[in-house]
Design a protein around this motif. Structure first.
Motif, PDB file in Angstrom:
ATOM      1  N   ILE A   1       1.012  -1.102  -0.064  1.00 13.52           N
ATOM      2  CA  ILE A   1       0.085  -0.156  -0.008  1.00 13.52           C
ATOM      3  C   ILE A   1       0.857   1.412  -0.002  1.00 13.52           C
ATOM      4  O   ILE A   1       0.595   2.143  -0.884  1.00 13.52           O
ATOM      5  N   SER A   2       1.923   1.094   0.788  1.00 13.84           N
ATOM      6  CA  SER A   2       2.837   2.483   0.718  1.00 13.84           C
ATOM      7  C   SER A   2       3.470   2.619  -0.502  1.00 13.84           C
ATOM      8  O   SER A   2       3.752   3.876  -0.955  1.00 13.84           O
ATOM      9  N   PHE A   3       3.842   1.541  -1.051  1.00 13.94           N
ATOM     10  CA  PHE A   3       4.620   1.482  -2.646  1.00 13.94           C
ATOM     11  C   PHE A   3       3.722   2.145  -3.249  1.00 13.94           C
ATOM     12  O   PHE A   3       3.935   3.107  -4.468  1.00 13.94           O
ATOM     13  N   VAL A   4       2.292   1.789  -3.541  1.00 16.76           N
ATOM     14  CA  VAL A   4       1.566   2.081  -4.374  1.00 16.76           C
ATOM     15  C   VAL A   4       1.054   3.419  -4.093  1.00 16.76           C
ATOM     16  O   VAL A   4       0.831   4.546  -5.194  1.00 16.76           O
ATOM     17  N   THR A   5       0.961   4.234  -2.902  1.00 11.83           N
ATOM     18  CA  THR A   5       0.816   5.364  -2.633  1.00 11.83           C
ATOM     19  C   THR A   5       1.999   6.351  -3.255  1.00 11.83           C
ATOM     20  O   THR A   5       1.659   7.359  -3.609  1.00 11.83           O
ATOM     21  N   PHE A   6       3.056   5.781  -2.868  1.00  8.62           N
ATOM     22  CA  PHE A   6       4.296   6.669  -3.544  1.00  8.62           C
ATOM     23  C   PHE A   6       4.306   6.956  -4.987  1.00  8.62           C
ATOM     24  O   PHE A   6       4.479   7.893  -5.355  1.00  8.62           O
ATOM     25  N   LEU A   7       3.910   5.643  -5.485  1.00 13.35           N
ATOM     26  CA  LEU A   7       3.819   5.815  -7.125  1.00 13.35           C
ATOM     27  C   LEU A   7       2.596   6.817  -7.525  1.00 13.35           C
ATOM     28  O   LEU A   7       2.958   7.512  -8.564  1.00 13.35           O
ATOM     29  N   GLY A   8       1.833   6.717  -6.738  1.00  8.89           N
ATOM     30  CA  GLY A   8       0.648   7.765  -7.114  1.00  8.89           C
ATOM     31  C   GLY A   8       1.096   9.155  -7.052  1.00  8.89           C
ATOM     32  O   GLY A   8       0.700  10.016  -7.900  1.00  8.89           O
ATOM     33  N   ILE A   9       1.930   9.296  -5.893  1.00  5.18           N
ATOM     34  CA  ILE A   9       2.380  10.748  -5.651  1.00  5.18           C
ATOM     35  C   ILE A   9       3.331  11.169  -6.825  1.00  5.18           C
ATOM     36  O   ILE A   9       3.279  12.336  -7.379  1.00  5.18           O
ATOM     37  N   VAL A  10       4.255  10.277  -7.258  1.00  4.40           N
ATOM     38  CA  VAL A  10       5.215  10.693  -8.213  1.00  4.40           C
ATOM     39  C   VAL A  10       4.367  10.635  -9.407  1.00  4.40           C
ATOM     40  O   VAL A  10       4.805  11.809 -10.281  1.00  4.40           O
ATOM     41  N   GLY A  11       3.472  10.014  -9.468  1.00  2.00           N
ATOM     42  CA  GLY A  11       2.678  10.072 -11.084  1.00  2.00           C
ATOM     43  C   GLY A  11       1.943  11.182 -10.963  1.00  2.00           C
ATOM     44  O   GLY A  11       2.069  12.126 -12.009  1.00  2.00           O
ATOM     45  N   TRP A  12       1.254  11.839  -9.853  1.00  2.00           N
ATOM     46  CA  TRP A  12       0.758  12.897  -9.769  1.00  2.00           C
ATOM     47  C   TRP A  12       1.690  14.215  -9.927  1.00  2.00           C
ATOM     48  O   TRP A  12       1.090  15.073 -10.732  1.00  2.00           O
ATOM     49  N   THR A  13       2.676  13.875  -9.424  1.00  2.00           N
ATOM     50  CA  THR A  13       3.460  15.190  -9.472  1.00  2.00           C
ATOM     51  C   THR A  13       4.339  15.509 -11.070  1.00  2.00           C
ATOM     52  O   THR A  13       4.374  16.600 -11.518  1.00  2.00           O
ATOM     53  N   TYR A  14       4.780  14.442 -11.660  1.00  2.00           N
ATOM     54  CA  TYR A  14       5.460  14.218 -12.767  1.00  2.00           C
ATOM     55  C   TYR A  14       4.957  13.988 -14.017  1.00  2.00           C
ATOM     56  O   TYR A  14       4.903  14.559 -14.887  1.00  2.00           O
ATOM     57  N   VAL A  15       3.933  13.075 -13.969  1.00  2.00           N
ATOM     58  CA  VAL A  15       3.265  12.536 -15.206  1.00  2.00           C
ATOM     59  C   VAL A  15       2.141  13.517 -15.608  1.00  2.00           C
ATOM     60  O   VAL A  15       2.159  13.976 -16.803  1.00  2.00           O
ATOM     61  N   LEU A  16       1.690  14.115 -14.655  1.00  2.00           N
ATOM     62  CA  LEU A  16       0.457  15.073 -15.024  1.00  2.00           C
ATOM     63  C   LEU A  16       1.011  16.430 -15.301  1.00  2.00           C
ATOM     64  O   LEU A  16       0.243  17.301 -15.552  1.00  2.00           O
ATOM     65  N   ARG A  17       2.063  16.760 -15.265  1.00  2.00           N
ATOM     66  CA  ARG A  17       2.899  18.156 -15.642  1.00  2.00           C
ATOM     67  C   ARG A  17       2.197  19.400 -14.818  1.00  2.00           C
ATOM     68  O   ARG A  17       1.681  20.066 -15.659  1.00  2.00           O
ATOM     69  N   ARG A  18       1.882  19.084 -13.534  1.00  2.00           N
ATOM     70  CA  ARG A  18       1.084  20.034 -12.842  1.00  2.00           C
ATOM     71  C   ARG A  18       2.104  21.090 -12.421  1.00  2.00           C
ATOM     72  O   ARG A  18       1.996  21.657 -11.302  1.00  2.00           O
TER      73      ARG A  18
END
Length: 56
Positions: free
Chosen positions: A17-34
């Protein structure tokens, strides 16, 4: 002995769960280009400095 197995399983689940949460934060930060939102947020600590020059 069964209690130890329960704690081992819970630890494994929490790791996943922690790893999936971490990947979600990284994706939200870098992949979505916010970056525009983050640029605005980066300036928030300095927003009140102009109004506080006479205080302190």
């Amino acid at each position: 002995m069964a209690l130890q197995q329960i704690f081992d399983d819970a630890s494994s689940v929490m790791t996943v769960i922690s790893f999936v949460t971490f990947l979600g934060i990284v994706g939200w930060t870098y992949v979505l280009r916010r970056s525009s939102d983050f640029d605005k947020a980066a300036l928030l600590p300095f927003a009140d400095e102009a109004g506080e020059s006479g205080h302190g």
